[in-house]
Design a protein around this motif. Structure first.
Motif, PDB file in Angstrom:
ATOM      1  N   ILE A 260       0.874  -1.177   0.000  1.00 10.47           N
ATOM      2  CA  ILE A 260       0.000   0.000   0.000  1.00 10.47           C
ATOM      3  C   ILE A 260       0.906   1.220   0.000  1.00 10.47           C
ATOM      4  N   ILE A 261       0.735   2.074  -0.992  1.00 17.37           N
ATOM      5  CA  ILE A 261       1.522   3.301  -1.096  1.00 17.37           C
ATOM      6  C   ILE A 261       0.703   4.447  -0.522  1.00 17.37           C
ATOM      7  N   PHE A 262       1.232   5.031   0.550  1.00 20.04           N
ATOM      8  CA  PHE A 262       0.548   6.118   1.247  1.00 20.04           C
ATOM      9  C   PHE A 262       1.147   7.467   0.842  1.00 20.04           C
ATOM     10  N   SER A 263       0.684   8.495   1.492  1.00 19.56           N
ATOM     11  CA  SER A 263       1.089   9.880   1.221  1.00 19.56           C
ATOM     12  C   SER A 263       2.607  10.036   1.202  1.00 19.56           C
ATOM     13  N   GLY A 264       3.097  10.868   0.257  1.00 20.02           N
ATOM     14  CA  GLY A 264       4.522  11.122   0.216  1.00 20.02           C
ATOM     15  C   GLY A 264       4.954  11.890  -1.008  1.00 20.02           C
ATOM     16  N   MET A 265       6.117  12.531  -0.916  1.00 16.48           N
ATOM     17  CA  MET A 265       6.715  13.246  -2.044  1.00 16.48           C
ATOM     18  C   MET A 265       7.560  12.284  -2.871  1.00 16.48           C
ATOM     19  N   GLY A 266       7.773  12.630  -4.147  1.00 12.67           N
ATOM     20  CA  GLY A 266       8.635  11.834  -5.001  1.00 12.67           C
ATOM     21  C   GLY A 266       7.914  10.654  -5.619  1.00 12.67           C
ATOM     22  N   ASP A 267       8.710   9.706  -6.149  1.00 10.96           N
ATOM     23  CA  ASP A 267       8.125   8.557  -6.841  1.00 10.96           C
ATOM     24  C   ASP A 267       8.618   7.222  -6.287  1.00 10.96           C
ATOM     25  N   ASP A 268       9.225   7.240  -5.096  1.00 13.69           N
ATOM     26  CA  ASP A 268       9.707   5.995  -4.511  1.00 13.69           C
ATOM     27  C   ASP A 268       8.525   5.039  -4.307  1.00 13.69           C
ATOM     28  N   GLY A 269       8.685   3.812  -4.731  1.00 12.79           N
ATOM     29  CA  GLY A 269       7.625   2.815  -4.633  1.00 12.79           C
ATOM     30  C   GLY A 269       7.019   2.465  -5.974  1.00 12.79           C
ATOM     31  N   ALA A 270       7.099   3.365  -6.950  1.00 13.03           N
ATOM     32  CA  ALA A 270       6.476   3.120  -8.245  1.00 13.03           C
ATOM     33  C   ALA A 270       7.112   1.919  -8.950  1.00 13.03           C
ATOM     34  N   LYS A 271       8.448   1.875  -8.994  1.00 11.15           N
ATOM     35  CA  LYS A 271       9.125   0.746  -9.639  1.00 11.15           C
ATOM     36  C   LYS A 271       8.829  -0.555  -8.894  1.00 11.15           C
ATOM     37  N   GLY A 272       8.778  -0.466  -7.582  1.00  9.48           N
ATOM     38  CA  GLY A 272       8.450  -1.649  -6.798  1.00  9.48           C
ATOM     39  C   GLY A 272       7.049  -2.148  -7.094  1.00  9.48           C
ATOM     40  N   CYS A 273       6.111  -1.237  -7.326  1.00  5.64           N
ATOM     41  CA  CYS A 273       4.736  -1.631  -7.647  1.00  5.64           C
ATOM     42  C   CYS A 273       4.684  -2.391  -8.964  1.00  5.64           C
ATOM     43  N   GLU A 274       5.518  -2.004  -9.918  1.00  9.61           N
ATOM     44  CA  GLU A 274       5.576  -2.735 -11.187  1.00  9.61           C
ATOM     45  C   GLU A 274       6.037  -4.171 -10.952  1.00  9.61           C
ATOM     46  N   VAL A 275       7.067  -4.328 -10.115  1.00  5.07           N
ATOM     47  CA  VAL A 275       7.554  -5.673  -9.795  1.00  5.07           C
ATOM     48  C   VAL A 275       6.481  -6.459  -9.048  1.00  5.07           C
ATOM     49  N   MET A 276       5.780  -5.791  -8.138  1.00  2.00           N
ATOM     50  CA  MET A 276       4.734  -6.446  -7.371  1.00  2.00           C
ATOM     51  C   MET A 276       3.651  -6.997  -8.292  1.00  2.00           C
ATOM     52  N   GLN A 277       3.191  -6.191  -9.227  1.00  3.91           N
ATOM     53  CA  GLN A 277       2.145  -6.651 -10.140  1.00  3.91           C
ATOM     54  C   GLN A 277       2.643  -7.781 -11.033  1.00  3.91           C
ATOM     55  N   SER A 278       3.852  -7.671 -11.563  1.00  2.00           N
ATOM     56  CA  SER A 278       4.362  -8.708 -12.453  1.00  2.00           C
ATOM     57  C   SER A 278       4.611 -10.021 -11.714  1.00  2.00           C
ATOM     58  N   SER A 279       4.773  -9.954 -10.380  1.00  2.00           N
ATOM     59  CA  SER A 279       4.976 -11.158  -9.567  1.00  2.00           C
ATOM     60  C   SER A 279       3.664 -11.744  -9.063  1.00  2.00           C
ATOM     61  N   GLY A 280       2.557 -11.124  -9.425  1.00  2.00           N
ATOM     62  CA  GLY A 280       1.251 -11.626  -9.007  1.00  2.00           C
ATOM     63  C   GLY A 280       0.758 -11.073  -7.691  1.00  2.00           C
ATOM     64  N   GLY A 281       1.499 -10.104  -7.112  1.00  2.00           N
ATOM     65  CA  GLY A 281       1.075  -9.493  -5.849  1.00  2.00           C
ATOM     66  C   GLY A 281       0.034  -8.408  -6.072  1.00  2.00           C
ATOM     67  N   THR A 282      -0.378  -7.780  -4.977  1.00  2.00           N
ATOM     68  CA  THR A 282      -1.456  -6.801  -4.988  1.00  2.00           C
ATOM     69  C   THR A 282      -0.928  -5.408  -4.673  1.00  2.00           C
TER      70      THR A 282
END
Length: 326
Positions: A260-282
């Protein structure tokens, strides 16, 4: 031009998956996919960036038909290995490891210009993982909470609305000054009855507990929920790196993971979300209008196509409904 051989790894057991991934990377190969049999899709089989599939199944596997599928739907060579034994030995490289590397070399396309295969060496992190895996049962579900500016308030609101008996282990990555990490732990502890602590080497992720990331040192997640803190900084410009944390979790726990990506500045987490989706995660995201700063959620939503977006309390309600059914 020398090109690293690209391998797609399919392994049933998370620990063996982690061991083989480390072994092959150490030998100089590039791992395009690291998947469980359940995660294989037609898109994976049609991909042309893989030179070789390495299939590692246990003797009593329920996925024997996967071999036929690989041969039928893909023209890429397939190498089969026994998935019922561990691949890392505390005494160092084994004949079995060297045999695997030689078999990969023979199975790869002849026209492929390969990089020299590196000498296998003892991996202290994997050795430690083996020791710890004998001592603890790992979590079934692992979710990352990632946040920056305005994040503590949102995360606390989310946790306060959750029951404390869900079958989920939480890891919380918050951009924060190192001296305030203990203060963050105290603030979170006041909002939930779940056990909360800053993770250290030797800790094990457990259901109903919240592990906060150390800020100055990189944390490495290992199979079965083990944790090791490395004497090195987090990669990239952010500490802790939410991208790194989410990616590790996705690669280890696949469909049993989420973020779950919460409030914050910048784009940290976006690349991780791509990996999460491609691995079948939520992937779930805090709604923009409920954020103190919506840059991080906006960046995450931009790279995902099926994320659930809602304010913290509604995220908690949906989360409780999903896992109470388990």
């Amino acid at each position: 031009m020398t090109v690293a051989a690209r391998i797609g790894l399919i392994v049933e057991q998370p620990l063996l998956q982690y061991q083989l991934r480390a072994l092959l990377q150490e030998a100089g190969y590039h791992l395009v996919y690291t998947l469980s049999p359940e995660q294989i899709s037609a898109e994976h089989l049609r991909a042309d960036q893989v030179h070789l599939w390495l299939l590692c199944l246990s003797e009593n596997s329920e996925h024997d038909s996967l071999l036929d599928q690989l041969h039928t739907d893909s023209d890429i060579p397939v190498l089969i290995e026994d998935g019922s034994e561990q691949w890392i030995d505390e005494d160092g490289p084994t004949p079995r490891q060297h045999r695997l590397i030689k078999q990969i070399e023979k199975a790869l396309p002849a026209e492929l210009e390969q990089q020299p295969v590196a000498e296998l060496a003892v991996n202290p992190i994997l050795d430690k993982a083996q020791q710890l895996s004998q001592q603890a049962n790992g979590p079934v579900n692992v979710w990352v909470l990632g946040a920056s500016l305005g994040g503590p308030e949102a995360v606390c609101e989310f946790l306060a609305a959750l029951p404390d008996d869900l079958p989920v282990a939480f890891v919380y990555g918050q951009h924060i000054d190192p001296q305030f990490n203990d203060t963050l732990q105290q603030a979170v502890s006041k909002k939930t009855t779940m056990s909360t602590k800053v993770l250290a080497s030797g800790d094990v992720l457990r259901h109903g507990e919240i592990g906060l990331m150390p800020v100055e040192q990189r944390l490495k997640l290992l199979p079965l929920g083990q944790v090791i803190v490395l004497d090195e900084p987090w990669p990239g410009p952010f500490s802790p790196s939410i991208d790194c944390l989410v990616s590790q979790t996705a690669e280890l726990y696949g469909t049993a993971s989420g973020c779950i990506i919460f409030s914050g500045m910048g784009d940290d987490g976006a690349k991780g979300c791509e990996v999460m989706q491609s691995s079948g995660g939520t992937v779930w995201i805090q709604s923009f209008d409920s954020c103190a700063n919506s840059a991080m959620p906006e960046a995450a939503l931009a790279v995902t196509n099926s994320a659930f977006v809602a304010p913290p309390t509604q995220l908690a309600e949906a989360f409780a409904q999903q896992f109470s059914r388990q």
